[in-house]
Write an enzyme that holds these catalytic residues in place. Structure first.
Site, PDB file in Angstrom:
ATOM      1  N   PHE A   1       3.194  -7.972   4.937  1.00  0.00           N
ATOM      2  CA  PHE A   1       2.288  -8.285   3.832  1.00  0.00           C
ATOM      3  C   PHE A   1       0.999  -7.473   3.861  1.00  0.00           C
ATOM      4  O   PHE A   1       0.749  -6.742   4.799  1.00  0.00           O
ATOM      5  CB  PHE A   1       2.047  -9.780   3.689  1.00  0.00           C
ATOM      6  CG  PHE A   1       1.418 -10.523   4.842  1.00  0.00           C
ATOM      7  CD1 PHE A   1       1.500 -11.904   4.882  1.00  0.00           C
ATOM      8  CD2 PHE A   1       0.746  -9.890   5.878  1.00  0.00           C
ATOM      9  CE1 PHE A   1       0.919 -12.630   5.916  1.00  0.00           C
ATOM     10  CE2 PHE A   1       0.169 -10.593   6.901  1.00  0.00           C
ATOM     11  CZ  PHE A   1       0.262 -11.972   6.916  1.00  0.00           C
ATOM     12  N   GLU A   2       0.237  -7.578   2.776  1.00  0.00           N
ATOM     13  CA  GLU A   2      -0.910  -6.691   2.481  1.00  0.00           C
ATOM     14  C   GLU A   2      -0.457  -5.237   2.328  1.00  0.00           C
ATOM     15  O   GLU A   2      -1.188  -4.305   2.644  1.00  0.00           O
ATOM     16  CB  GLU A   2      -1.994  -6.789   3.569  1.00  0.00           C
ATOM     17  CG  GLU A   2      -2.493  -8.185   3.840  1.00  0.00           C
ATOM     18  CD  GLU A   2      -3.308  -8.755   2.696  1.00  0.00           C
ATOM     19  OE1 GLU A   2      -3.519  -8.034   1.707  1.00  0.00           O
ATOM     20  OE2 GLU A   2      -3.726  -9.912   2.791  1.00  0.00           O
ATOM     21  N   GLY A   3       0.763  -5.051   1.833  1.00  0.00           N
ATOM     22  CA  GLY A   3       1.345  -3.710   1.746  1.00  0.00           C
ATOM     23  C   GLY A   3       2.066  -3.395   3.040  1.00  0.00           C
ATOM     24  O   GLY A   3       1.467  -3.468   4.113  1.00  0.00           O
TER      25      GLY A   3
ATOM     26  N   ARG B   1      -6.535  -5.870   4.035  1.00  0.00           N
ATOM     27  CA  ARG B   1      -6.025  -5.055   5.146  1.00  0.00           C
ATOM     28  C   ARG B   1      -7.033  -4.973   6.276  1.00  0.00           C
ATOM     29  O   ARG B   1      -6.666  -5.015   7.455  1.00  0.00           O
ATOM     30  CB  ARG B   1      -5.677  -3.657   4.630  1.00  0.00           C
ATOM     31  CG  ARG B   1      -4.446  -3.631   3.757  1.00  0.00           C
ATOM     32  CD  ARG B   1      -4.338  -2.368   2.932  1.00  0.00           C
ATOM     33  NE  ARG B   1      -3.189  -2.465   2.019  1.00  0.00           N
ATOM     34  CZ  ARG B   1      -3.044  -1.754   0.918  1.00  0.00           C
ATOM     35  NH1 ARG B   1      -3.987  -0.877   0.575  1.00  0.00           N
ATOM     36  NH2 ARG B   1      -1.985  -1.903   0.162  1.00  0.00           N
TER      37      ARG B   1
ATOM     38  N   LEU C   1      -6.765  -5.804  -1.917  1.00  0.00           N
ATOM     39  CA  LEU C   1      -5.846  -5.494  -0.824  1.00  0.00           C
ATOM     40  C   LEU C   1      -6.543  -4.689   0.268  1.00  0.00           C
ATOM     41  O   LEU C   1      -6.252  -4.862   1.462  1.00  0.00           O
ATOM     42  CB  LEU C   1      -4.629  -4.738  -1.361  1.00  0.00           C
ATOM     43  CG  LEU C   1      -3.613  -5.576  -2.142  1.00  0.00           C
ATOM     44  CD1 LEU C   1      -2.501  -4.687  -2.681  1.00  0.00           C
ATOM     45  CD2 LEU C   1      -3.029  -6.680  -1.278  1.00  0.00           C
TER      46      LEU C   1
END
Length: 425
Positions: A294-296, A157, A153
């Site tokens: 997304f991606e946190g 990011r 991740l």
């Protein structure tokens, strides 16, 4: 979107954490595109908190296969991928990564989701019903799935921040062409104040915001960890991802919110045409929104930024606490004042050492809790946090301008108008 998920989060877990046999089996076909990769982390009840996964994995009696049961959500490439990186808890406790093939018994992709944007990408749920996964397809180590998930991740990011820069430049060019071709604007177009967005307050500049996205190429006095003589590039990459985890989150948050601002202004420049599906900025406006999720989510990344900063400060890697104590000294010492104000100031001076002792004792007693508590408070301190990574973005813009000037053999900062606009924000 398809290629990014395949080449990034769908393939890199095997590149970084796979065994020699796993790499030999999967990477050649993933590299040529014969097989497509996907990444299965989110679940219906655990989107942002991945370690609360309910997907279970249990070793069968023969000891040959893990039996996976559960559901994954929002899986990019889910409808047609061949290889999936799936996270599950062995015996309901040990969070672990697995390599799962589409053809494994008990593996079933769901129907395509009807999304607001990114209509060109496949997004489906994944159902695991007594899915048999060979024991040798366990990725990395039992109970160490979070290491795989978080490092991948971090890489995602960082690349997402770069993708937002590319998208912003494309929208800027499209909007610029529209403005030049339209006869309704007789005067220069002025952007609206960027209130509450990534650039901060004040009048904003497209290129100033774009150039401010911190993508790590700028030199900040730290060197990228270099491989040893044996050339272990994988371990070196892991060190880089860990060292620059904070910067990766900043790039993701700042870049996605900057792109949202750019596409919003592009729709405004196009006017009524910007609200029409026949024009490209309408699609850009819809597609941009997912980047903050997304991606946190950006909210989770804001918490992570604070938690990681505090963790490094408590570990002595970042001299944040000494700087705070120095500031406390300066505040509590105060200036020499006359009258009642001076008497109040002098009464505060003896309290300085007591405050220092209290802070030190609190740090010793509650050390492990401080990063988590600071992360939880990140939402209420959002403006201060945005100021922090706004300054980081401003420095990125300056360093990028300096590098561009140096590459041309110039002593004066290239694109100085853009830099002044960014600083003005």
């Amino acid at each position: 979107m398809t290629h990014g998920a395949h080449a990034g989060i769908g393939t890199l877990p095997i590149v970084y954490f796979g065994t020699r046999a796993q790499k030999k089996k999967y990477l050649p076909k993933l590299a040529t595109g014969e097989w497509i990769g996907a990444y299965c982390l989110s679940e219906p009840q655990a989107g942002s908190d991945a370690q609360n996964s309910l997907t279970r994995a249990e070793l069968n009696k023969e000891g040959t296969h893990y039996i996976l049961n559960g559901q994954k959500m929002w899986i990019t490439n889910g409808g047609f991928a061949d290889v999936y990186i799936v996270f599950a808890k062995i015996d309901g406790e040990k969070f672990t990564a697995f390599i799962v093939e589409r053809t494994f018994p008990g593996f079933k992709p769901g129907n395509e989701e009807h999304k607001m944007g990114i209509h060109g990408s496949s997004t489906t749920p994944i159902f695991l019903e007594n899915c048999k996964v060979p024991k040798e397809n366990l990725l990395h180590e039992i109970g160490r799935g979070h290491i795989v998930a978080f490092n991948i991740l971090n890489a995602g990011r960082f690349t997402l921040g770069a993708s937002c820069v590319g998208g912003s430049k494309h929208v800027l060019m499209t909007s610029s062409n529209m403005r030049r071709s339209a006869s309704v604007w007789k005067t220069d177009w002025r952007l609206r104040p960027n209130e509450g967005k990534a650039g901060g307050d004040g009048r904003s500049d497209f290129r100033g915001g774009i150039d401010g996205v911190p993508l790590g190429g700028e030199h900040r006095g730290r060197r990228w960890p270099q491989p040893s003589g044996s050339g272990d590039k994988i371990q070196n990459t892991m060190k880089v991802l860990e060292e620059y985890a904070i910067e990766s989150s900043i790039a993701k948050v700042y870049g996605s919110e900057m792109l949202d601002f750019v596409v919003d202004e592009a729709v405004q420049i196009f006017g009524g045409y910007g609200f029409h599906e026949d024009y490209p900025v309408c699609r850009a406006y819809r597609d941009s929104r997912i980047n903050r999720i997304f991606e946190g989510t950006n909210e989770i990344n804001r918490m992570l930024i604070i938690q990681m900063l505090m963790k490094r400060a408590m570990g002595g890697q970042l001299p944040l606490i000494p700087a705070a104590m120095k500031l406390a000294d300066e505040i509590l010492a105060g200036a020499v004042l006359r009258g009642s104000a001076g008497r109040r100031s002098r009464r505060r001076i003896p309290r300085r050492r007591q405050l220092q002792e209290n802070v030190s004792a609190s740090g010793r007693r509650r050390g492990p809790e401080i990063p988590r508590e600071a992360g939880r408070r990140a939402g209420t301190d959002r403006r201060a946090l945005e100021r922090g990574y706004g300054i980081y973005a401003m420095e990125s813009c300056l360093l990028r301008a300096q590098k561009a000037a140096a590459a041309k053999g110039e002593t004066r900062i290239a694109n100085d108008d853009r830099f002044r606009a960014r600083v003005h924000q």
